[in-house]
Design a protein around this motif. Structure first.
Motif, PDB file in Angstrom:
ATOM      1  N   SER A 289      65.774 129.143 152.569  1.00 13.43           N
ATOM      2  CA  SER A 289      65.837 130.559 152.973  1.00 13.43           C
ATOM      3  C   SER A 289      67.181 131.197 152.622  1.00 13.43           C
ATOM      4  O   SER A 289      67.232 132.367 152.250  1.00 13.43           O
ATOM      5  CB  SER A 289      65.546 130.710 154.468  1.00 13.43           C
ATOM      6  N   ASN A 290      68.283 130.433 152.732  1.00 12.12           N
ATOM      7  CA  ASN A 290      69.604 131.004 152.400  1.00 12.12           C
ATOM      8  C   ASN A 290      69.705 131.370 150.918  1.00 12.12           C
ATOM      9  O   ASN A 290      70.571 132.143 150.539  1.00 12.12           O
ATOM     10  CB  ASN A 290      70.725 129.998 152.716  1.00 12.12           C
ATOM     11  N   ALA A 291      68.835 130.781 150.080  1.00 10.72           N
ATOM     12  CA  ALA A 291      68.892 131.045 148.639  1.00 10.72           C
ATOM     13  C   ALA A 291      67.736 131.939 148.191  1.00 10.72           C
ATOM     14  O   ALA A 291      67.603 132.230 147.006  1.00 10.72           O
ATOM     15  CB  ALA A 291      68.844 129.716 147.876  1.00 10.72           C
ATOM     16  N   PHE A 292      66.887 132.360 149.140  1.00 13.04           N
ATOM     17  CA  PHE A 292      65.707 133.153 148.774  1.00 13.04           C
ATOM     18  C   PHE A 292      66.157 134.458 148.128  1.00 13.04           C
ATOM     19  O   PHE A 292      66.992 135.167 148.676  1.00 13.04           O
ATOM     20  CB  PHE A 292      64.854 133.448 150.015  1.00 13.04           C
ATOM     21  N   PRO A 293      65.626 134.786 146.937  1.00 13.20           N
ATOM     22  CA  PRO A 293      66.100 135.986 146.235  1.00 13.20           C
ATOM     23  C   PRO A 293      65.919 137.245 147.087  1.00 13.20           C
ATOM     24  O   PRO A 293      64.864 137.431 147.695  1.00 13.20           O
ATOM     25  CB  PRO A 293      65.212 136.056 144.993  1.00 13.20           C
ATOM     26  N   ALA A 294      66.963 138.092 147.115  1.00 14.99           N
ATOM     27  CA  ALA A 294      66.947 139.279 147.981  1.00 14.99           C
ATOM     28  C   ALA A 294      65.779 140.201 147.630  1.00 14.99           C
ATOM     29  O   ALA A 294      65.063 140.665 148.512  1.00 14.99           O
ATOM     30  CB  ALA A 294      68.273 140.009 147.870  1.00 14.99           C
ATOM     31  N   SER A 295      65.602 140.483 146.358  1.00 13.00           N
ATOM     32  CA  SER A 295      64.426 141.285 145.986  1.00 13.00           C
ATOM     33  C   SER A 295      63.572 140.412 145.077  1.00 13.00           C
ATOM     34  O   SER A 295      63.729 140.406 143.869  1.00 13.00           O
ATOM     35  CB  SER A 295      64.859 142.563 145.269  1.00 13.00           C
ATOM     36  N   ASN A 296      62.671 139.665 145.721  1.00 11.25           N
ATOM     37  CA  ASN A 296      61.907 138.651 144.997  1.00 11.25           C
ATOM     38  C   ASN A 296      60.660 139.240 144.352  1.00 11.25           C
ATOM     39  O   ASN A 296      59.797 139.774 145.029  1.00 11.25           O
ATOM     40  CB  ASN A 296      61.506 137.541 145.968  1.00 11.25           C
ATOM     41  N   THR A 297      60.579 139.130 143.040  1.00 15.11           N
ATOM     42  CA  THR A 297      59.339 139.520 142.365  1.00 15.11           C
ATOM     43  C   THR A 297      58.787 138.334 141.578  1.00 15.11           C
ATOM     44  O   THR A 297      57.691 138.382 141.053  1.00 15.11           O
ATOM     45  CB  THR A 297      59.590 140.669 141.361  1.00 15.11           C
ATOM     46  N   LYS A 298      59.605 137.263 141.515  1.00 12.04           N
ATOM     47  CA  LYS A 298      59.293 136.158 140.614  1.00 12.04           C
ATOM     48  C   LYS A 298      58.425 135.080 141.237  1.00 12.04           C
ATOM     49  O   LYS A 298      57.645 134.429 140.555  1.00 12.04           O
ATOM     50  CB  LYS A 298      60.626 135.507 140.234  1.00 12.04           C
ATOM     51  N   TYR A 299      58.615 134.853 142.535  1.00 11.78           N
ATOM     52  CA  TYR A 299      57.998 133.683 143.157  1.00 11.78           C
ATOM     53  C   TYR A 299      56.958 134.093 144.198  1.00 11.78           C
ATOM     54  O   TYR A 299      57.226 134.940 145.042  1.00 11.78           O
ATOM     55  CB  TYR A 299      59.074 132.812 143.809  1.00 11.78           C
ATOM     56  N   THR A 300      55.785 133.465 144.109  1.00 10.48           N
ATOM     57  CA  THR A 300      54.726 133.737 145.081  1.00 10.48           C
ATOM     58  C   THR A 300      54.216 132.422 145.652  1.00 10.48           C
ATOM     59  O   THR A 300      54.222 131.397 144.963  1.00 10.48           O
ATOM     60  CB  THR A 300      53.534 134.464 144.412  1.00 10.48           C
ATOM     61  N   PRO A 301      53.764 132.440 146.913  1.00 13.10           N
ATOM     62  CA  PRO A 301      53.253 131.211 147.505  1.00 13.10           C
ATOM     63  C   PRO A 301      51.999 130.729 146.766  1.00 13.10           C
ATOM     64  O   PRO A 301      51.120 131.531 146.468  1.00 13.10           O
ATOM     65  CB  PRO A 301      52.924 131.605 148.945  1.00 13.10           C
TER      66      PRO A 301
END
Ligand SMILES: [Zn+2]
Length: 566
Positions: A289-301
């Motif tokens: 979670s500390n590394a989760f991209p702030a505006s994530n468009t790349k990764y999906t569950p």
């Protein structure tokens, strides 16, 4: 021949032919016990595989009916075939760094190290380190050091070197030790503030001690080191992969994608290496979670395939109990009279605001909570997230879940939580917890497998490697025996022992359940992947304590042999 029998015979031939026409087995395993971990069919004589999947589990004659002229026959010669073992909580990149890039000082045998022996080992490492470069090591553990709780400090590490910076990670990965040169290079002095989510420990006079807590504090030093090359990291990860398959593991998890090199780099590395065979196990990824991209468009569950798939997000809510930083309701028992109740990394509102958007996006949440105060906070947050019966099927994970109360276990059961136990806590640290750090009442609650089974819960065992060594059969042995390592060996609360069958579930089918893969792996069952461990003894017929001595001779993933013992 009577008419009816002839009809039956003709029909049987037709069926047999249609099966053969439908596909011969690539491989047939026979000649040893088959432990299926499938409740509906616990035993079998033979197993047939085709195209990476199990097509038949049954009697020798049933399976041999699928033999064609190209079928490879594997005679187990009395060995036992089991489902490939599932290790659902490994820091693969973290283990690669800690044990392969840095120098590994972990000592899981007896006798324990002393501060003198550690200074000597670090000095030896330092001889090979050029001026200006870091002496970096992993795996010291005051709770497994003589005298008990002897801790490295900047002053002690200055005996190793005052000119080369030193960074030593505690075995728990929640504490690190640095010398004064490292503090200087990180630009820290006695008036430096704590980084958010981390701590720079000071003595009674307000001076930095060189002891620092949690990842945000580690980064202050790690970012000053020159990063290892891609080739070095790949080799290190490949070694972790070899260690996994050598212990019979066919599916694992990277529990903190992005913790060391950022999400993009680690995703590319792990996904690439899982597919090119350098990392020969299936991997499920949880983004740190500390590394989760702030505006994530790349990764999906759910992104990826059954070789590598991103499914979750990992949040670290407290510290380590053996490091006295796991968040407890009551003070630790050590040192006597302390008011220390450990550390929560977030307020409840903060934890909720980290968890809520990821839960809504469909990520499986995995929250690290060791102490009962942290478990309470995590359950409070989970209760706010779980609104419908479908939410309770999300298999929310609480990692370690080390010392829950009975009331907390009941709440977790209601929420469908699938805890993961670092079962080595009962073994390597059992005596330290019971006699020193937690006291008997709390220590007896550690890894309360029997209590969870009474509530109908699924749970998994794991190493949390590099926190403890990767060795699933040993975890099963620990869960079923609960004997601690230090002599005189004692059982840590016999009433929480589980049966061998339940212990094996926690390294196979229930660990697969935790990874939401129980429909594909975790048992030897028709339609599932042909992932197997071939072991020298049947664990179901072995004394619980001795299950740890069972040798893994071969490991198969997708119907292919990926490991064979020399
Ligand atoms: Zn962990």
């Amino acid at each position: 021949m009577p008419y009816l029998s002839r009809i039956t015979l003709v029909a049987m031939c037709a069926i047999a032919q249609s099966v053969i026409a439908g596909g011969n087995a690539d491989t047939i395993f026979y000649g040893g016990d088959v432990v299926t971990m499938n409740k509906a069919q616990p035993k079998a004589e033979a197993v047939a595989v085709q195209g990476g999947k199990i097509i038949k589990v049954g009697s020798l004659s049933q399976v041999k009916a699928l033999q064609g002229k190209d079928t490879k026959l594997i005679n187990l010669n009395g060995q036992t075939l089991m489902p490939g073992l599932v290790e659902p909580h490994v820091h693969i990149v973290g283990t690669a760094f800690s044990e392969e890039v840095w120098t590994n000082l972990s000592n899981f045998t007896l006798p324990h190290d002393t501060l003198d022996s550690l200074v000597k080992k670090l000095s030896d490492i330092g001889k090979g380190v050029k001026d200006g470069e870091w002496i970096s090591a992993f795996g010291v553990d005051p709770s497994r050091t003589d005298p008990f709780m002897s801790e490295l400090t900047a002053d002690i590490l200055d005996k190793v070197s005052t000119t080369k910076p030193i960074f030593v990670m505690n075995q728990s990965m929640h504490i690190a030790y640095v010398n004064h040169k490292a503090l200087e290079l990180a630009g820290l002095n006695d008036s430096s503030p704590d980084p958010k989510g981390g701590k720079l420990l000071k003595d009674s006079k307000g001076r930095l001690t060189g002891v620092v807590y949690e990842a945000p504090a580690f980064y202050l030093f790690l970012e000053k080191m020159s990063p290892p090359t891609q080739a070095v990291i790949e080799q290190a990860i490949a070694k972790v992969g070899q260690r996994l398959v050598s212990k019979g593991v066919t599916t694992s998890a990277e529990i903190t994608v992005g913790a060391y090199l950022g999400v993009d780099k680690e995703y590319a590395l792990l996904n690439g290496m899982a597919h090119n065979g350098m990392l020969p196990v299936r991997v499920r990824g949880y983004i740190y979670s500390n590394a989760f991209p702030a505006s994530n468009t790349k990764y999906t569950p759910g992104q990826g395939d059954d070789i590598f798939k991103l499914i979750g997000v990992k949040i670290v809510a407290d510290g380590s109990d053996q490091g006295l930083t796991g968040a407890m309701t009551k003070p630790y028992a050590y040192p006597a009279g302390t008011s220390n109740t450990g550390t929560l990394n977030f307020s409840e509102q903060e934890l909720y605001s980290i968890a809520k958007p990821r839960f809504d996006e469909g990520w499986q949440l995995s929250v690290h909570s060791n102490g009962d105060r942290s478990i309470e906070q995590t359950l409070n947050v989970f209760e706010k997230l779980v609104k419908t019966p479908a939410d309770a099927k999300e298999r929310l994970r609480i990692e370690h879940f080390t010392v829950p109360t009975q009331a907390q276990i009941a709440r977790a059961a209601k929420l469908g939580v699938v805890p993961g136990f670092t079962i080595g806590h009962t073994d390597y640290w059992g005596e330290a917890f019971h006699d020193h750090l937690l006291g008997p009442e709390r220590a007896n609650r550690i890894d309360a497998g029997a209590s969870l089974i009474k509530k109908g819960m699924h749970f998994a065992y794991h190493s949390d490697s590099p926190v403890s060594p990767i060795h699933p059969l040993k975890y099963a042995s620990e869960g079923a025996s609960r004997l601690w390592q230090v002599t005189p060996q004692k059982v840590l609360n016999a009433s929480e022992k589980v049966s061998i069958n339940d212990a094996l579930k926690a390294i196979t089918i229930d660990a697969a359940y935790q990874l939401k893969m129980d429909d594909k792996i975790g048992s030897v069952e028709e339609g599932k992947y042909a992932d197997f461990a071939i072991v020298d003894k049947n664990p179901m017929k072995t004394d619980a304590y001795k299950i740890r001595d069972i040798e893994v001779n071969e490991t198969w993933v997708n119907g292919q042999r990926v490991f064979k013992k020399n």
